[in-house]
Scaffold this motif. Sequence first.
Motif, mmCIF file in Angstrom:
data_model
loop_
_atom_site.group_PDB
_atom_site.id
_atom_site.type_symbol
_atom_site.label_atom_id
_atom_site.label_comp_id
_atom_site.label_asym_id
_atom_site.label_seq_id
_atom_site.Cartn_x
_atom_site.Cartn_y
_atom_site.Cartn_z
ATOM 1 N N ASP A 4 1.154 -1.263 -0.048
ATOM 2 C CA ASP A 4 -0.217 0.501 0.132
ATOM 3 C C ASP A 4 0.784 1.430 -0.241
ATOM 4 O O ASP A 4 1.705 1.584 0.755
ATOM 5 N N PRO A 5 0.486 1.877 -0.624
ATOM 6 C CA PRO A 5 1.940 3.686 -1.089
ATOM 7 C C PRO A 5 1.239 4.434 0.373
ATOM 8 O O PRO A 5 2.616 5.609 0.418
ATOM 9 N N ARG A 6 0.195 4.047 1.142
ATOM 10 C CA ARG A 6 0.483 5.101 2.238
ATOM 11 C C ARG A 6 1.086 4.588 2.838
ATOM 12 O O ARG A 6 1.535 5.875 3.578
ATOM 13 N N TRP A 7 1.929 4.169 3.183
ATOM 14 C CA TRP A 7 3.422 3.507 4.193
ATOM 15 C C TRP A 7 4.657 4.748 3.550
ATOM 16 O O TRP A 7 4.968 4.704 4.032
ATOM 17 N N GLU A 8 4.324 4.841 2.019
ATOM 18 C CA GLU A 8 5.426 6.320 2.161
ATOM 19 C C GLU A 8 5.550 7.177 2.440
ATOM 20 O O GLU A 8 6.798 7.488 2.509
ATOM 21 N N GLY A 9 4.406 7.272 3.236
ATOM 22 C CA GLY A 9 4.384 8.997 3.574
ATOM 23 C C GLY A 9 4.709 8.897 4.792
ATOM 24 O O GLY A 9 5.006 10.031 5.840
ATOM 25 N N PHE A 10 5.229 7.543 5.677
ATOM 26 C CA PHE A 10 5.436 7.624 6.781
ATOM 27 C C PHE A 10 7.295 8.362 6.987
ATOM 28 O O PHE A 10 7.827 7.154 6.467
ATOM 29 N N ASP A 11 7.556 8.763 8.193
ATOM 30 C CA ASP A 11 9.131 8.676 8.612
ATOM 31 C C ASP A 11 9.425 7.892 9.659
ATOM 32 O O ASP A 11 10.608 8.167 10.538
ATOM 33 N N ASP A 12 8.586 7.947 10.586
ATOM 34 C CA ASP A 12 8.595 6.938 11.614
ATOM 35 C C ASP A 12 8.138 5.220 12.121
ATOM 36 O O ASP A 12 6.947 5.774 11.801
ATOM 37 N N GLU A 13 8.910 4.925 12.751
ATOM 38 C CA GLU A 13 8.763 3.561 12.278
ATOM 39 C C GLU A 13 7.665 3.319 13.497
ATOM 40 O O GLU A 13 6.613 2.433 12.840
ATOM 41 N N GLN A 14 7.652 3.533 14.514
ATOM 42 C CA GLN A 14 7.043 3.394 15.600
ATOM 43 C C GLN A 14 5.310 3.808 14.698
ATOM 44 O O GLN A 14 4.067 2.897 15.244
ATOM 45 N N ILE A 15 4.620 4.283 14.230
ATOM 46 C CA ILE A 15 3.369 5.259 13.959
ATOM 47 C C ILE A 15 2.996 4.188 12.841
ATOM 48 O O ILE A 15 2.258 4.054 12.898
ATOM 49 N N MET A 16 3.946 3.810 11.700
ATOM 50 C CA MET A 16 4.185 3.245 10.772
ATOM 51 C C MET A 16 2.974 1.520 11.122
ATOM 52 O O MET A 16 1.947 1.129 10.380
ATOM 53 N N LEU A 17 4.120 1.586 12.100
ATOM 54 C CA LEU A 17 3.640 -0.372 13.111
ATOM 55 C C LEU A 17 2.245 -0.220 13.707
ATOM 56 O O LEU A 17 1.349 -0.961 13.316
ATOM 57 N N GLU A 18 1.878 0.937 14.619
ATOM 58 C CA GLU A 18 0.710 1.228 14.853
ATOM 59 C C GLU A 18 -0.413 1.336 14.604
ATOM 60 O O GLU A 18 -1.438 0.626 13.691
ATOM 61 N N GLN A 19 -0.157 2.402 12.808
ATOM 62 C CA GLN A 19 -1.381 1.736 11.514
ATOM 63 C C GLN A 19 -1.592 0.645 11.373
ATOM 64 O O GLN A 19 -2.321 0.513 10.302
ATOM 65 N N PHE A 20 -0.132 0.191 11.355
ATOM 66 C CA PHE A 20 -0.243 -1.615 10.114
ATOM 67 C C PHE A 20 -0.615 -2.283 10.699
ATOM 68 O O PHE A 20 -2.080 -2.855 9.952
ATOM 69 N N ASP A 21 -0.898 -2.207 12.359
ATOM 70 C CA ASP A 21 -1.445 -2.649 12.843
ATOM 71 C C ASP A 21 -3.107 -3.197 13.010
ATOM 72 O O ASP A 21 -3.919 -3.646 13.349
ATOM 73 N N GLN A 22 -3.580 -1.746 12.826
ATOM 74 C CA GLN A 22 -4.577 -0.490 12.819
ATOM 75 C C GLN A 22 -5.050 -1.720 10.915
ATOM 76 O O GLN A 22 -6.400 -1.919 11.222
ATOM 77 N N ALA A 23 -4.365 -0.907 10.182
ATOM 78 C CA ALA A 23 -5.233 -1.793 8.915
ATOM 79 C C ALA A 23 -5.128 -3.754 9.567
ATOM 80 O O ALA A 23 -5.782 -4.008 8.616
ATOM 81 N N VAL A 24 -4.294 -4.326 9.934
ATOM 82 C CA VAL A 24 -4.163 -6.052 9.598
ATOM 83 C C VAL A 24 -5.487 -5.844 10.388
ATOM 84 O O VAL A 24 -6.556 -6.822 10.162
ATOM 85 N N ARG A 25 -5.459 -5.431 11.501
ATOM 86 C CA ARG A 25 -7.314 -5.843 12.166
ATOM 87 C C ARG A 25 -8.399 -5.751 11.337
ATOM 88 O O ARG A 25 -9.239 -6.430 11.373
ATOM 89 N N LYS A 26 -8.303 -4.329 10.760
ATOM 90 C CA LYS A 26 -9.375 -4.062 10.138
ATOM 91 C C LYS A 26 -9.864 -4.619 8.573
ATOM 92 O O LYS A 26 -10.514 -5.904 8.503
ATOM 93 N N TYR A 27 -8.097 -5.519 7.799
ATOM 94 C CA TYR A 27 -8.214 -6.502 6.861
ATOM 95 C C TYR A 27 -8.853 -8.076 8.024
ATOM 96 O O TYR A 27 -10.437 -8.461 6.569
#
Length: 117
Positions: A67-90
């Motif tokens: 997903d191209p939305r991860w390209e906009g992140f520069d903080d790994e911690q925040i990206m992982l939190e958002q990815f976890d939310q995306a996983v739960r939703k998926y």
Amino acid sequence: MHRGIKKLIGLLRLEFDDMEEDLRLMEEIALDRYKRAEITEYVLKENNALFESEIRGIQSMARLLDDPRWEGFDDEQIMLEQFDQAVRKYISDYLLPPAIHGLLSRKMTKVRQFVCE
């Protein structure tokens, strides 16, 4: 893409592949147990159906990493939190086995400890 995020996504891909290999190994172990008459054919088929469902879920969820939305992140911690939310939703949206989140969560924690500490 931020270098740290690119590394993080690469590590998550490796962990997804590792989970798939672990589940394939579980299928082999179940077959061996069936051959030794430790479990019934019914149990073997039920377990393998679950393993296959989890494998398909992990394979399909791996596409979330593209997903191209991860390209906009520069903080790994925040990206992982958002990815976890995306996983739960998926998992919820596609009615995947809930155990997948437990497996992925453990792997994300492992990657977080490696990358963010």
